[in-house]
Design an enzyme around this catalytic site. Sequence first.
Site, PDB file in Angstrom:
ATOM      1  NE  ARG B  67      -3.702  -2.468   0.308  1.00 16.40           N
ATOM      2  CZ  ARG B  67      -4.318  -3.112  -0.657  1.00 16.40           C
ATOM      3  NH1 ARG B  67      -4.053  -2.831  -1.923  1.00 16.40           N
ATOM      4  NH2 ARG B  67      -5.203  -4.044  -0.391  1.00 16.40           N
ATOM      5  CG  ASP B 155      -2.443  -8.766  -8.330  1.00 15.01           C
ATOM      6  OD1 ASP B 155      -3.059  -9.778  -8.686  1.00 15.01           O
ATOM      7  OD2 ASP B 155      -2.525  -8.292  -7.178  1.00 15.01           O
ATOM      8  CG  ASN B 281     -11.372 -10.246  -7.891  1.00 17.20           C
ATOM      9  OD1 ASN B 281     -11.773 -11.315  -8.337  1.00 17.20           O
ATOM     10  ND2 ASN B 281     -11.058  -9.217  -8.662  1.00 17.20           N
ATOM     11  CG  ASP B 308      -4.023 -11.412  -3.271  1.00 18.77           C
ATOM     12  OD1 ASP B 308      -3.453 -10.307  -3.356  1.00 18.77           O
ATOM     13  OD2 ASP B 308      -5.062 -11.696  -3.890  1.00 18.77           O
ATOM     14  CG  HIS B 312      -8.781  -3.489   2.147  1.00 15.31           C
ATOM     15  ND1 HIS B 312      -8.490  -2.547   1.188  1.00 15.31           N
ATOM     16  CD2 HIS B 312      -8.804  -4.686   1.516  1.00 15.31           C
ATOM     17  CE1 HIS B 312      -8.350  -3.149   0.018  1.00 15.31           C
ATOM     18  NE2 HIS B 312      -8.521  -4.442   0.182  1.00 15.31           N
ATOM     19  N   GLY B 327     -10.274  -8.441  -0.386  1.00 18.36           N
ATOM     20  CA  GLY B 327      -8.971  -8.888   0.087  1.00 18.36           C
ATOM     21  C   GLY B 327      -8.841  -8.995   1.588  1.00 18.36           C
TER      22      GLY B 327
END
Lengths: 312, 435
Positions: B67, B155, B281, B308, B312, B327
Site C-alpha cells: 500500500r 495485479d 477477488n 495476496d 484494508h 482482500g
Amino acid sequence: MALAKKDILDLASLSAEEIRLILDTADNMREISDRPIKKVPTLRGKTVVLFFYEPSTRTKLSFDIAAKRLSADSLSISTSMSSLVKGETLLDTARNLQAMKPDVLVLRHGCSGAPYFLAQHLKAAVINAGDGTHAHPSQGLLDMLTIRQNKGRLQGLRVAIIGDIAHSRVARSNCEGLSKMGADVVLAGPPTMIPRGIEEMGVSVAGSVDSAVEGADVIMMLRIQKERQKKFLMSTEREYARCFGLNARRVARAKPDVVIMHPGPVNRGVEIAPEVADGPYSLILDQVTNGVAVRMALLYLVSGGGRHADAD
Amino acid sequence: MPMLIKGARIIDPGNLDAVQDVLIVKGRIEAIQPPDTIAAEGEGIRLVDARGLWLTPGLIDMHVHFREPGQEYKETILTGSSAAAAGGFTAVCTMPNTVPVNDDAAVTALIVKKAAEAGLVRVFPVAAISKGLKGEQLSEFGELQDAGAVGVTDDGLPVMNGQLMRRALEYASGFGLRVISHCEDLDLADGGVMNEGPRATRLGLAGIPNACESVMVMRDIALSKVTGVPVHIAHVSTAESVAAIRRAKQDGIAVTAETAPHYFTLTDEAVEGYNTHAKMNPPLRSMADRQAVRDGLADGTLDVIATDHAPHCPDEKEVEFDRAANGIIGLETSLALGLQLVRDGVLAIDTLIERMSCAPARIMGFTCGLRPGRPADITLIDPLKEWTADACNLKSKSRNTPFDGWRLVGKAVMTVVGGKVVYGDDMFTGLLDIK
C-alpha cells in the site's frame, strides 16, 4: 405467543409457526383499516423510522400507513435528504440513528445483506423492507396472506413464479416462505434470469412458462426491467411478452380458479397483458391492501406484542 | 556477531532433512554440520538452542500489497515488512497497485528505499505491465528493472486485451522479467461479489462464475505457448484453472502458478452473514474447488503458496457487502494454515516449505536453499506451538482477516534476514537485532 426475534430480516430465519403467527396477526389487523376511525393506540409513543436508500412508493407508503394506524410516530428518511449524499457510511448513519433511540427501523437498501449489518449495530428492531436481490420479507408475507385469504390454505398449492428470478428479492422471499409453508413452488422465465442453484431453496424450475402455469393455483408475475437488455439477459420487450409474458391463453392452462398476483409496479403489455392484470382472477390490489395489514402485524410483533386485543 | 543455532531439524527442500547445527557469520551461512561438530566456543558468539524446532530457508511471499506509496493508512512498507517477518517471511514481492501505480522507476525506487529504511525483510517490487494499470500502454520495463523491479503484473486488474498480454510477455522476456497474470474476465465478472452458485443465489449477491478465471488462465497458457515466454498465474481459485495448468505443464508449456491459504482453507460458506472478511477477488469457491486447489498443491500443478496479503482499514470492510473492499491480510497466518495441510496429509512438510520458499525463488530468479556461503535468510519454526490469531494483535497495520480468533498450530519463532534477527517470538525476543 409473541415473536422471539428482534428483527425481521428474511423469511429463512422465521419458522412456519412464526410465519403463521404473523399471518394470523395480520388477519386481525386488516379490520382496523375498514373502520371509520382507522387508528388504534397500540404503538403510541413508539418511534418508527422509515429508512429508504432506494426509491420506493408503495412499500414506504404501506409501512407509513401501518405505523400511523397503530399510533406510532413514523418518520421517513430517503437517500436524497440523508447524510448519505454527504458521504456518511451506513455504520455512522446507524450509530447516529441509534443515538436518537428509535424503536423500529424499516430499511430499504440496494445492497443485499445491508439490514443484517444494521441489525448488528442497532438496539432498535430492524425490519427489512427489501435488500438488493436478497429478500423482501414483508412482500413475501403479504403474498402468502393474500393467497391464504383466497384459497384458505398454503399447503399443497401449486404456485408458479414467472420472470426475472435472478434479480428478484420478491421471488426469493416467496420461494423461502411458500416452500416452508408446504406450497409447491415452480419457477419459469428466460434461462438467463434463473439463478444457479435456486432449486436448493426447495423449489423447482420449469422448462417453459406454459409448463410452469399448467395446473397452477397461483401465478405470480415479476416486474421486468428494460435495463436487463443491456446485460444481455433478454432480447426485446416484444419478444419477452410473447415468450414469457402472461396472457389469457396461458392463464387458461392453470386451474379454473387460478389467481394472478404481481408485486407491482406492473409493466402492462410486457410481463402481463392488461386484460389479465385487470381480470377477475387478479389479486394485485388485494396484495396492496394486505400489505398494510402485514406491516401493521410486523411493527406490532417486533415491538413486543402478543395476540392483539384491539383487533380481536 | 556470529550465531550458532543448535539442534534444529533442518528442512531444506531437495537438499537436507536432518538435525544439524548452523553457524552464521557476517550475515552468511558459514557451516551446516552434524550436531556438536562445529567448534565455535569463545566470546562474541550467540548460541541459540533450537531443539524441537525446524530450521528452513527463509519463506518467500511472492504476492503482497504493502500500500505504500499512497495508502499508508492501510499498510506501510515498514508495517508490512514487520508482518512478513512475524510470519516467517524473509522476502516478499509487492504488487504495483499503489497510488500512484508502480509503473514508473521513481515509484520502484521509492519502494526499494523505504524497504531498506525498514531494514527487516527483502522487498522486491513487481511493477505494472501497463501504465496506470489501464491496459493501454506498456510500462517502461527496462527502467523499472534498473530501479529494482523483478517482474511485471497488472495485479488487482486483469490484462483484458489479449494482444497487450502477448506483447507484455514478449517484451518482458527481453529483460528477463517474470510476468504475473491476474486472471479475470471482467465481462464475466460483471460486478459479481462472491462465488456464483446456490449460496450467492440465496444471499442475493451477484455471483462470479469459475469461468471468469479459467478462461483467462487458458488464454494466458495459449499466449505462453505462442510466445514461448513463461507466465505465472496469480491466486488460482478454481478447479478448472488447476486442470488447465496441469494440462499445460504436461504439454511442456512454461506456466507456473500460485494459490493462497484462504483458497485451500475456506469455501464460500465463510460469506454467510455477509461477512466482508470473506470477500476477496477471486472469491472463495466451492468445496470441490478447494479440494482441486489442494490436489494442485500436492501434485505440483500449483507451485507456490502466496498470501495476496491485502490490507484494508475497518472503514473499508465495515460496510455493505457489495461496497466492501476485496482482500484479506495473510502474512501472519499463512505458515500455520500451510502446516494444517501437512497435518491433513495433503503435503509433506518439505513440500510445504518448498512451495513457500524455493518455488517462488525459482520463479522469480532468487537464490534459495541453505548452503554455506549464501546469505543467512532462515526461518525457525515451532511446529507444535499453539496460538490464537488475534486480529488486534498482529504486526500488520490492518485487521481484515477471516481467521481472527482461530486456534492455530505452528508458528515462526525467529526470522533471520542476512544474518540479522528481524523477528523473535517469546524466548527469542532477546536476540532481536532491531528495536
